[in-house]
Design a protein around this motif. Sequence first.
Motif, PDB file in Angstrom:
ATOM      1  N   PRO A  62       0.374 -14.294  32.760  1.00  0.00           N
ATOM      2  CA  PRO A  62       0.165 -12.911  33.174  1.00  0.00           C
ATOM      3  C   PRO A  62      -1.307 -12.517  33.292  1.00  0.00           C
ATOM      4  O   PRO A  62      -1.608 -11.440  33.747  1.00  0.00           O
ATOM      5  N   THR A  63      -2.209 -13.397  32.887  1.00  0.00           N
ATOM      6  CA  THR A  63      -3.639 -13.114  33.015  1.00  0.00           C
ATOM      7  C   THR A  63      -4.272 -14.208  33.858  1.00  0.00           C
ATOM      8  O   THR A  63      -3.657 -15.209  34.168  1.00  0.00           O
ATOM      9  N   VAL A  64      -5.520 -14.026  34.192  1.00  0.00           N
ATOM     10  CA  VAL A  64      -6.210 -15.013  35.025  1.00  0.00           C
ATOM     11  C   VAL A  64      -7.267 -15.791  34.248  1.00  0.00           C
ATOM     12  O   VAL A  64      -8.168 -16.364  34.849  1.00  0.00           O
ATOM     13  N   ASP A  65      -7.161 -15.828  32.947  1.00  0.00           N
ATOM     14  CA  ASP A  65      -8.170 -16.532  32.168  1.00  0.00           C
ATOM     15  C   ASP A  65      -7.854 -18.026  32.113  1.00  0.00           C
ATOM     16  O   ASP A  65      -6.697 -18.432  32.053  1.00  0.00           O
ATOM     17  N   PRO A  66      -8.887 -18.866  32.139  1.00  0.00           N
ATOM     18  CA  PRO A  66      -8.681 -20.316  32.153  1.00  0.00           C
ATOM     19  C   PRO A  66      -8.125 -20.868  30.841  1.00  0.00           C
ATOM     20  O   PRO A  66      -7.461 -21.904  30.840  1.00  0.00           O
ATOM     21  N   VAL A  67      -8.358 -20.199  29.723  1.00  0.00           N
ATOM     22  CA  VAL A  67      -7.861 -20.699  28.439  1.00  0.00           C
ATOM     23  C   VAL A  67      -6.337 -20.645  28.412  1.00  0.00           C
ATOM     24  O   VAL A  67      -5.664 -21.621  28.056  1.00  0.00           O
ATOM     25  N   THR A  68      -5.761 -19.512  28.807  1.00  0.00           N
ATOM     26  CA  THR A  68      -4.305 -19.370  28.814  1.00  0.00           C
ATOM     27  C   THR A  68      -3.682 -20.327  29.822  1.00  0.00           C
ATOM     28  O   THR A  68      -2.660 -20.956  29.540  1.00  0.00           O
ATOM     29  N   PHE A 118       3.305  -8.954  28.501  1.00  0.00           N
ATOM     30  CA  PHE A 118       2.492 -10.153  28.310  1.00  0.00           C
ATOM     31  C   PHE A 118       3.261 -11.212  27.532  1.00  0.00           C
ATOM     32  O   PHE A 118       3.292 -12.384  27.911  1.00  0.00           O
ATOM     33  N   LEU A 119       3.938 -10.806  26.459  1.00  0.00           N
ATOM     34  CA  LEU A 119       4.711 -11.734  25.639  1.00  0.00           C
ATOM     35  C   LEU A 119       5.839 -12.374  26.445  1.00  0.00           C
ATOM     36  O   LEU A 119       6.004 -13.591  26.454  1.00  0.00           O
ATOM     37  N   PHE A 120       6.630 -11.555  27.124  1.00  0.00           N
ATOM     38  CA  PHE A 120       7.740 -12.099  27.910  1.00  0.00           C
ATOM     39  C   PHE A 120       7.233 -12.928  29.085  1.00  0.00           C
ATOM     40  O   PHE A 120       7.864 -13.905  29.473  1.00  0.00           O
ATOM     41  N   GLY A 121       6.098 -12.534  29.655  1.00  0.00           N
ATOM     42  CA  GLY A 121       5.521 -13.280  30.774  1.00  0.00           C
ATOM     43  C   GLY A 121       5.054 -14.671  30.380  1.00  0.00           C
ATOM     44  O   GLY A 121       4.941 -15.559  31.231  1.00  0.00           O
ATOM     45  N   LEU A 122       4.765 -14.873  29.108  1.00  0.00           N
ATOM     46  CA  LEU A 122       4.382 -16.200  28.628  1.00  0.00           C
ATOM     47  C   LEU A 122       5.567 -17.006  28.116  1.00  0.00           C
ATOM     48  O   LEU A 122       5.696 -18.194  28.405  1.00  0.00           O
ATOM     49  N   THR A 123       6.446 -16.381  27.354  1.00  0.00           N
ATOM     50  CA  THR A 123       7.476 -17.142  26.649  1.00  0.00           C
ATOM     51  C   THR A 123       8.674 -17.514  27.512  1.00  0.00           C
ATOM     52  O   THR A 123       9.171 -18.637  27.414  1.00  0.00           O
ATOM     53  N   VAL A 124       9.155 -16.614  28.338  1.00  0.00           N
ATOM     54  CA  VAL A 124      10.352 -16.914  29.131  1.00  0.00           C
ATOM     55  C   VAL A 124      10.093 -18.029  30.147  1.00  0.00           C
ATOM     56  O   VAL A 124      10.889 -18.973  30.228  1.00  0.00           O
ATOM     57  N   PRO A 125       9.003 -17.984  30.915  1.00  0.00           N
ATOM     58  CA  PRO A 125       8.753 -19.119  31.818  1.00  0.00           C
ATOM     59  C   PRO A 125       8.602 -20.453  31.072  1.00  0.00           C
ATOM     60  O   PRO A 125       9.060 -21.485  31.549  1.00  0.00           O
ATOM     61  N   LEU A 126       7.984 -20.419  29.890  1.00  0.00           N
ATOM     62  CA  LEU A 126       7.860 -21.660  29.119  1.00  0.00           C
ATOM     63  C   LEU A 126       9.226 -22.167  28.678  1.00  0.00           C
ATOM     64  O   LEU A 126       9.480 -23.372  28.675  1.00  0.00           O
ATOM     65  N   GLY A 127      10.102 -21.266  28.303  1.00  0.00           N
ATOM     66  CA  GLY A 127      11.456 -21.667  27.943  1.00  0.00           C
ATOM     67  C   GLY A 127      12.142 -22.382  29.099  1.00  0.00           C
ATOM     68  O   GLY A 127      12.804 -23.408  28.911  1.00  0.00           O
ATOM     69  N   LEU A 145      12.884   0.213  26.265  1.00  0.00           N
ATOM     70  CA  LEU A 145      13.886  -0.240  27.241  1.00  0.00           C
ATOM     71  C   LEU A 145      13.727  -1.733  27.535  1.00  0.00           C
ATOM     72  O   LEU A 145      14.718  -2.468  27.616  1.00  0.00           O
ATOM     73  N   LYS A 146      12.491  -2.165  27.686  1.00  0.00           N
ATOM     74  CA  LYS A 146      12.239  -3.587  27.960  1.00  0.00           C
ATOM     75  C   LYS A 146      12.667  -4.448  26.773  1.00  0.00           C
ATOM     76  O   LYS A 146      13.273  -5.501  26.942  1.00  0.00           O
ATOM     77  N   LEU A 147      12.373  -3.984  25.581  1.00  0.00           N
ATOM     78  CA  LEU A 147      12.772  -4.719  24.378  1.00  0.00           C
ATOM     79  C   LEU A 147      14.296  -4.766  24.261  1.00  0.00           C
ATOM     80  O   LEU A 147      14.877  -5.810  23.951  1.00  0.00           O
ATOM     81  N   LEU A 148      14.961  -3.648  24.519  1.00  0.00           N
ATOM     82  CA  LEU A 148      16.422  -3.609  24.467  1.00  0.00           C
ATOM     83  C   LEU A 148      17.043  -4.500  25.538  1.00  0.00           C
ATOM     84  O   LEU A 148      18.067  -5.151  25.289  1.00  0.00           O
ATOM     85  N   LEU A 149      16.442  -4.560  26.705  1.00  0.00           N
ATOM     86  CA  LEU A 149      16.941  -5.435  27.756  1.00  0.00           C
ATOM     87  C   LEU A 149      16.858  -6.898  27.318  1.00  0.00           C
ATOM     88  O   LEU A 149      17.795  -7.666  27.532  1.00  0.00           O
ATOM     89  N   ALA A 150      15.763  -7.261  26.674  1.00  0.00           N
ATOM     90  CA  ALA A 150      15.613  -8.636  26.187  1.00  0.00           C
ATOM     91  C   ALA A 150      16.671  -8.946  25.127  1.00  0.00           C
ATOM     92  O   ALA A 150      17.295 -10.007  25.150  1.00  0.00           O
ATOM     93  N   VAL A 151      16.887  -8.017  24.203  1.00  0.00           N
ATOM     94  CA  VAL A 151      17.902  -8.220  23.163  1.00  0.00           C
ATOM     95  C   VAL A 151      19.288  -8.297  23.800  1.00  0.00           C
ATOM     96  O   VAL A 151      20.112  -9.150  23.435  1.00  0.00           O
ATOM     97  N   ASP A 152      19.551  -7.438  24.777  1.00  0.00           N
ATOM     98  CA  ASP A 152      20.844  -7.468  25.478  1.00  0.00           C
ATOM     99  C   ASP A 152      21.067  -8.807  26.165  1.00  0.00           C
ATOM    100  O   ASP A 152      22.174  -9.352  26.131  1.00  0.00           O
ATOM    101  N   LEU A 153      20.038  -9.333  26.808  1.00  0.00           N
ATOM    102  CA  LEU A 153      20.179 -10.628  27.479  1.00  0.00           C
ATOM    103  C   LEU A 153      20.458 -11.746  26.488  1.00  0.00           C
ATOM    104  O   LEU A 153      21.248 -12.649  26.754  1.00  0.00           O
ATOM    105  N   ARG A 195       2.714  -3.050  27.691  1.00  0.00           N
ATOM    106  CA  ARG A 195       1.928  -4.159  28.254  1.00  0.00           C
ATOM    107  C   ARG A 195       1.941  -5.386  27.337  1.00  0.00           C
ATOM    108  O   ARG A 195       1.925  -6.509  27.800  1.00  0.00           O
ATOM    109  N   LEU A 196       1.963  -5.152  26.043  1.00  0.00           N
ATOM    110  CA  LEU A 196       2.038  -6.261  25.100  1.00  0.00           C
ATOM    111  C   LEU A 196       3.368  -6.998  25.253  1.00  0.00           C
ATOM    112  O   LEU A 196       3.417  -8.229  25.274  1.00  0.00           O
ATOM    113  N   LEU A 197       4.479  -6.249  25.399  1.00  0.00           N
ATOM    114  CA  LEU A 197       5.782  -6.878  25.627  1.00  0.00           C
ATOM    115  C   LEU A 197       5.814  -7.625  26.952  1.00  0.00           C
ATOM    116  O   LEU A 197       6.349  -8.729  27.044  1.00  0.00           O
TER     117      LEU A 197
END
Length: 188
Positions: free
Chosen positions: A146-152, A94-103, A9-17, A90-92
């Motif tokens: 989406p994580t609290v690690d200093p590297v990301t 994490f991916l969307f949590g990194l890429t969309v804000p960067l966009g 559903l999350k993947l389909l929502l992203a494709v729909d958007l 969770r992988l999706l």
Amino acid sequence: PAEAFVGYLKLLLAVDLVLAGPVILAQAWLYVVPALYPHEVRLAARAVPAAVGLFLAGVAFGYVVLYPVALRFLISQAGSGVTPAISFHRLLSFLFGLTVPLGLLFEMPLAGFVAARLGLVTPAGLRRGRRWAVLAAFTLSAVLTPTVDPVTQTAMAGPLVVLYELSIVAASWGFRRHSAGAPVSEGA
């Protein structure tokens, strides 16, 4: 139990958007246009392709550069006795949590240009705020990752600082045009 279903559903929502994005933007544009002056319409019409390109560049940067670095670092933290079990949902997330804000954050140079072009900011003012911008970049990256690690967080904050510097350059171009009294409708 609902992991795969929610992930799809999350993947389909992203494709729909992505597919509906042009229609949504066109409708928003048609709603806003009557309230704008002709020179603002021309400036916005030229800014839209740049905005789309910058957004896609930010998403691509997040996917190609930041996402693998963050994933490798986080998996390496599991240790030798732990096998990571990464779920699809969770992988999706994490991916969307990194890429969309960067966009969205990759729009900073365009925002700097337009704001300076309209006389809302000056390059000197942006230079004076540089220290605060670096602090804001690290704070924002701590909130957006989406994580609290200093590297990301550092991997996200670095490009934000570079984008702020590019915003100063873009604001310089826009401010020169504004100071010269050139109408907004002339070239970029």
